[in-house]
Design a protein around this motif. Structure first.
Motif, PDB file in Angstrom:
ATOM      1  N   GLY A   5      -2.492   1.785   4.456  1.00 56.45           N
ATOM      2  CA  GLY A   5      -3.908   1.728   4.785  1.00 56.45           C
ATOM      3  C   GLY A   5      -4.548   0.470   4.247  1.00 56.45           C
ATOM      4  N   GLU A   6      -5.837   0.586   3.886  1.00 55.88           N
ATOM      5  CA  GLU A   6      -6.590  -0.583   3.439  1.00 55.88           C
ATOM      6  C   GLU A   6      -6.101  -1.076   2.075  1.00 55.88           C
ATOM      7  OE1 GLU A   6     -11.142  -1.407   2.300  1.00 55.88           O
ATOM      8  OE2 GLU A   6     -10.827  -0.652   4.341  1.00 55.88           O
ATOM      9  N   ALA A   7      -5.911  -2.387   1.978  1.00 52.65           N
ATOM     10  CA  ALA A   7      -5.467  -3.012   0.726  1.00 52.65           C
ATOM     11  C   ALA A   7      -6.092  -4.401   0.651  1.00 52.65           C
ATOM     12  CB  ALA A   7      -3.940  -3.106   0.693  1.00 52.65           C
ATOM     13  N   LYS A   8      -5.747  -5.132  -0.390  1.00 51.77           N
ATOM     14  CA  LYS A   8      -6.233  -6.504  -0.565  1.00 51.77           C
ATOM     15  C   LYS A   8      -5.053  -7.467  -0.604  1.00 51.77           C
ATOM     16  CE  LYS A   8     -10.663  -5.793  -0.969  1.00 51.77           C
ATOM     17  NZ  LYS A   8     -11.648  -6.359  -0.073  1.00 51.77           N
ATOM     18  N   LEU A   9      -5.280  -8.643  -0.045  1.00 49.66           N
ATOM     19  CA  LEU A   9      -4.309  -9.737  -0.076  1.00 49.66           C
ATOM     20  C   LEU A   9      -4.947 -10.888  -0.847  1.00 49.66           C
ATOM     21  CD1 LEU A   9      -1.921 -11.571   0.862  1.00 49.66           C
ATOM     22  CD2 LEU A   9      -3.207 -11.946   2.966  1.00 49.66           C
ATOM     23  N   VAL A  10      -4.280 -11.311  -1.895  1.00 49.01           N
ATOM     24  CA  VAL A  10      -4.739 -12.467  -2.670  1.00 49.01           C
ATOM     25  C   VAL A  10      -3.793 -13.619  -2.357  1.00 49.01           C
ATOM     26  CG1 VAL A  10      -5.014 -13.429  -4.993  1.00 49.01           C
ATOM     27  CG2 VAL A  10      -5.714 -11.098  -4.530  1.00 49.01           C
ATOM     28  N   ARG A  11      -4.377 -14.780  -2.052  1.00 48.16           N
ATOM     29  CA  ARG A  11      -3.592 -15.989  -1.844  1.00 48.16           C
ATOM     30  C   ARG A  11      -3.990 -16.990  -2.913  1.00 48.16           C
ATOM     31  NH1 ARG A  11      -4.758 -15.551   3.966  1.00 48.16           N
ATOM     32  NH2 ARG A  11      -2.874 -14.777   4.940  1.00 48.16           N
ATOM     33  N   ILE A  12      -2.977 -17.559  -3.557  1.00 44.83           N
ATOM     34  CA  ILE A  12      -3.198 -18.566  -4.582  1.00 44.83           C
ATOM     35  C   ILE A  12      -2.554 -19.855  -4.089  1.00 44.83           C
ATOM     36  CG2 ILE A  12      -2.892 -19.170  -7.013  1.00 44.83           C
ATOM     37  CD1 ILE A  12      -2.101 -15.688  -6.309  1.00 44.83           C
ATOM     38  N   PHE A  13      -3.372 -20.878  -3.891  1.00 45.67           N
ATOM     39  CA  PHE A  13      -2.902 -22.183  -3.434  1.00 45.67           C
ATOM     40  C   PHE A  13      -2.829 -23.114  -4.638  1.00 45.67           C
ATOM     41  CE2 PHE A  13      -5.038 -20.144   0.078  1.00 45.67           C
ATOM     42  CZ  PHE A  13      -4.232 -20.406   1.167  1.00 45.67           C
ATOM     43  N   LEU A  14      -1.655 -23.684  -4.867  1.00 41.77           N
ATOM     44  CA  LEU A  14      -1.471 -24.574  -6.009  1.00 41.77           C
ATOM     45  C   LEU A  14      -0.415 -25.608  -5.691  1.00 41.77           C
ATOM     46  CD1 LEU A  14       1.261 -23.044  -7.405  1.00 41.77           C
ATOM     47  CD2 LEU A  14      -0.554 -21.472  -7.994  1.00 41.77           C
ATOM     48  N   GLY A  15      -0.096 -26.423  -6.659  1.00 43.32           N
ATOM     49  CA  GLY A  15       0.908 -27.463  -6.485  1.00 43.32           C
ATOM     50  C   GLY A  15       2.225 -27.073  -7.114  1.00 43.32           C
ATOM     51  N   ILE A  74      -0.064 -12.000  -2.786  1.00 41.74           N
ATOM     52  CA  ILE A  74       0.105 -10.717  -3.468  1.00 41.74           C
ATOM     53  C   ILE A  74      -0.704  -9.674  -2.702  1.00 41.74           C
ATOM     54  CG2 ILE A  74      -0.234  -9.432  -5.608  1.00 41.74           C
ATOM     55  CD1 ILE A  74      -0.215 -12.158  -7.077  1.00 41.74           C
ATOM     56  N   VAL A  75      -0.088  -8.541  -2.393  1.00 38.83           N
ATOM     57  CA  VAL A  75      -0.774  -7.448  -1.700  1.00 38.83           C
ATOM     58  C   VAL A  75      -0.681  -6.189  -2.542  1.00 38.83           C
ATOM     59  CG1 VAL A  75      -0.796  -5.981   0.361  1.00 38.83           C
ATOM     60  CG2 VAL A  75      -0.230  -8.396   0.575  1.00 38.83           C
ATOM     61  N   ASP A  76      -1.818  -5.516  -2.695  1.00 39.66           N
ATOM     62  CA  ASP A  76      -1.841  -4.219  -3.371  1.00 39.66           C
ATOM     63  C   ASP A  76      -3.212  -3.588  -3.153  1.00 39.66           C
ATOM     64  OD1 ASP A  76      -1.265  -1.965  -5.030  1.00 39.66           O
ATOM     65  OD2 ASP A  76       0.059  -3.213  -6.226  1.00 39.66           O
ATOM     66  N   SER A  77      -3.441  -2.463  -3.793  1.00 41.25           N
ATOM     67  CA  SER A  77      -4.736  -1.787  -3.681  1.00 41.25           C
ATOM     68  C   SER A  77      -5.826  -2.656  -4.304  1.00 41.25           C
ATOM     69  CB  SER A  77      -4.691  -0.436  -4.399  1.00 41.25           C
ATOM     70  OG  SER A  77      -4.571  -0.642  -5.799  1.00 41.25           O
ATOM     71  N   GLU A  78      -7.049  -2.431  -3.877  1.00 41.35           N
ATOM     72  CA  GLU A  78      -8.159  -3.223  -4.407  1.00 41.35           C
ATOM     73  C   GLU A  78      -8.267  -3.077  -5.925  1.00 41.35           C
ATOM     74  OE1 GLU A  78     -12.868  -4.194  -3.740  1.00 41.35           O
ATOM     75  OE2 GLU A  78     -11.983  -2.530  -2.625  1.00 41.35           O
ATOM     76  N   LYS A 101      -9.352  -8.479   3.004  1.00 36.90           N
ATOM     77  CA  LYS A 101      -8.961  -7.108   3.291  1.00 36.90           C
ATOM     78  C   LYS A 101      -7.813  -7.134   4.289  1.00 36.90           C
ATOM     79  CE  LYS A 101     -11.522  -4.513   5.948  1.00 36.90           C
ATOM     80  NZ  LYS A 101     -12.617  -3.681   6.468  1.00 36.90           N
ATOM     81  N   VAL A 102      -6.798  -6.314   4.060  1.00 42.53           N
ATOM     82  CA  VAL A 102      -5.677  -6.190   4.989  1.00 42.53           C
ATOM     83  C   VAL A 102      -5.395  -4.718   5.234  1.00 42.53           C
ATOM     84  CG1 VAL A 102      -4.570  -8.387   4.377  1.00 42.53           C
ATOM     85  CG2 VAL A 102      -3.948  -6.316   3.141  1.00 42.53           C
ATOM     86  N   GLU A 103      -4.717  -4.451   6.319  1.00 42.32           N
ATOM     87  CA  GLU A 103      -4.287  -3.098   6.655  1.00 42.32           C
ATOM     88  C   GLU A 103      -2.770  -3.043   6.487  1.00 42.32           C
ATOM     89  OE1 GLU A 103      -4.982   0.852   7.975  1.00 42.32           O
ATOM     90  OE2 GLU A 103      -6.436  -0.718   7.556  1.00 42.32           O
ATOM     91  N   VAL A 104      -2.294  -2.237   5.546  1.00 44.67           N
ATOM     92  CA  VAL A 104      -0.854  -2.084   5.326  1.00 44.67           C
ATOM     93  C   VAL A 104      -0.330  -1.070   6.326  1.00 44.67           C
ATOM     94  CG1 VAL A 104       0.951  -1.402   3.709  1.00 44.67           C
ATOM     95  CG2 VAL A 104      -1.024  -2.697   2.886  1.00 44.67           C
ATOM     96  N   ILE A 105       0.577  -1.504   7.149  1.00 41.19           N
ATOM     97  CA  ILE A 105       1.184  -0.637   8.160  1.00 41.19           C
ATOM     98  C   ILE A 105       2.411   0.083   7.584  1.00 41.19           C
ATOM     99  CG2 ILE A 105       2.242  -0.571  10.470  1.00 41.19           C
ATOM    100  CD1 ILE A 105      -0.761  -1.431  10.380  1.00 41.19           C
ATOM    101  N   GLN A 106       3.215  -0.683   6.842  1.00 42.92           N
ATOM    102  CA  GLN A 106       4.447  -0.119   6.292  1.00 42.92           C
ATOM    103  C   GLN A 106       4.802  -0.837   5.005  1.00 42.92           C
ATOM    104  OE1 GLN A 106       7.776   0.691   9.033  1.00 42.92           O
ATOM    105  NE2 GLN A 106       8.973  -0.661   7.736  1.00 42.92           N
ATOM    106  N   TYR A 107       5.159  -0.066   3.990  1.00 40.64           N
ATOM    107  CA  TYR A 107       5.661  -0.613   2.728  1.00 40.64           C
ATOM    108  C   TYR A 107       6.699   0.360   2.220  1.00 40.64           C
ATOM    109  CZ  TYR A 107       5.766  -2.179  -2.135  1.00 40.64           C
ATOM    110  OH  TYR A 107       6.175  -2.647  -3.368  1.00 40.64           O
ATOM    111  N   ARG A 108       7.945  -0.021   2.337  1.00 40.11           N
ATOM    112  CA  ARG A 108       9.046   0.886   1.988  1.00 40.11           C
ATOM    113  C   ARG A 108      10.140   0.166   1.225  1.00 40.11           C
ATOM    114  NH1 ARG A 108      10.117   3.031   7.988  1.00 40.11           N
ATOM    115  NH2 ARG A 108       8.191   4.187   8.264  1.00 40.11           N
ATOM    116  N   SER A 109      10.833   0.930   0.434  1.00 48.52           N
ATOM    117  CA  SER A 109      12.071   0.441  -0.164  1.00 48.52           C
ATOM    118  C   SER A 109      13.152   1.468   0.129  1.00 48.52           C
ATOM    119  CB  SER A 109      11.906   0.231  -1.665  1.00 48.52           C
ATOM    120  OG  SER A 109      11.663   1.459  -2.299  1.00 48.52           O
ATOM    121  N   ARG A 110      14.391   1.077  -0.026  1.00 48.54           N
ATOM    122  CA  ARG A 110      15.486   1.998   0.296  1.00 48.54           C
ATOM    123  C   ARG A 110      15.619   3.081  -0.729  1.00 48.54           C
ATOM    124  NH1 ARG A 110      19.825  -1.497   3.497  1.00 48.54           N
ATOM    125  NH2 ARG A 110      18.434  -3.188   3.946  1.00 48.54           N
TER     126      ARG A 110
END
Length: 110
Positions: A5-15, A74-78, A101-110
């Motif tokens: 569902g609803e989550a947050k995406l943080v983008r960090i731009f650096l060198g 980085i994506v996770d809950s707000e 804001k992003v919508e997480v459709i699928q996040y799975r591990s084996r």
């Protein structure tokens, strides 16, 4: 861990040459995100870019740069992202941090 569902995406731009306590900053951010229990982080290396100093950084052969653009996502809950922002504020001395804001459709591990 479940993330959907609803989550947050943080983008960090650096060198690429940015450091934190002697190690590459992008690496330190990913390790801190893992330590904080965030869902995941990914590092992307750019071929060309410029930032606040307006210097072009490029991977062209004739203009080899040792400071190529890097983006950490980085994506996770707000709540978890908000809790991690003070850490980023301390670590990122130069660069750009965005959040959306992003919508997480699928996040799975084996």
């Amino acid at each position: 861990m479940k993330l959907q569902g609803e989550a947050k995406l943080v983008r960090i731009f650096l060198g690429e040459s940015d450091k934190w306590q002697g190690q590459p900053l992008y690496e330190a951010i990913v390790l801190e995100a893992k330590k904080a229990g965030l869902a995941g982080a990914t590092v992307f290396k750019g071929f060309m870019g410029f930032g606040a100093h307006s210097r072009i950084h490029t991977a062209k052969i004739l203009q080899l740069s040792e400071d190529l653009p890097i983006c950490v996502e980085i994506v996770d809950s707000e709540e978890k992202i908000q809790a991690f922002l003070p850490t980023l504020d301390q670590m990122v001395r130069e660069g750009l941090i965005t959040m959306e804001k992003v919508e997480v459709i699928q996040y799975r591990s084996r």
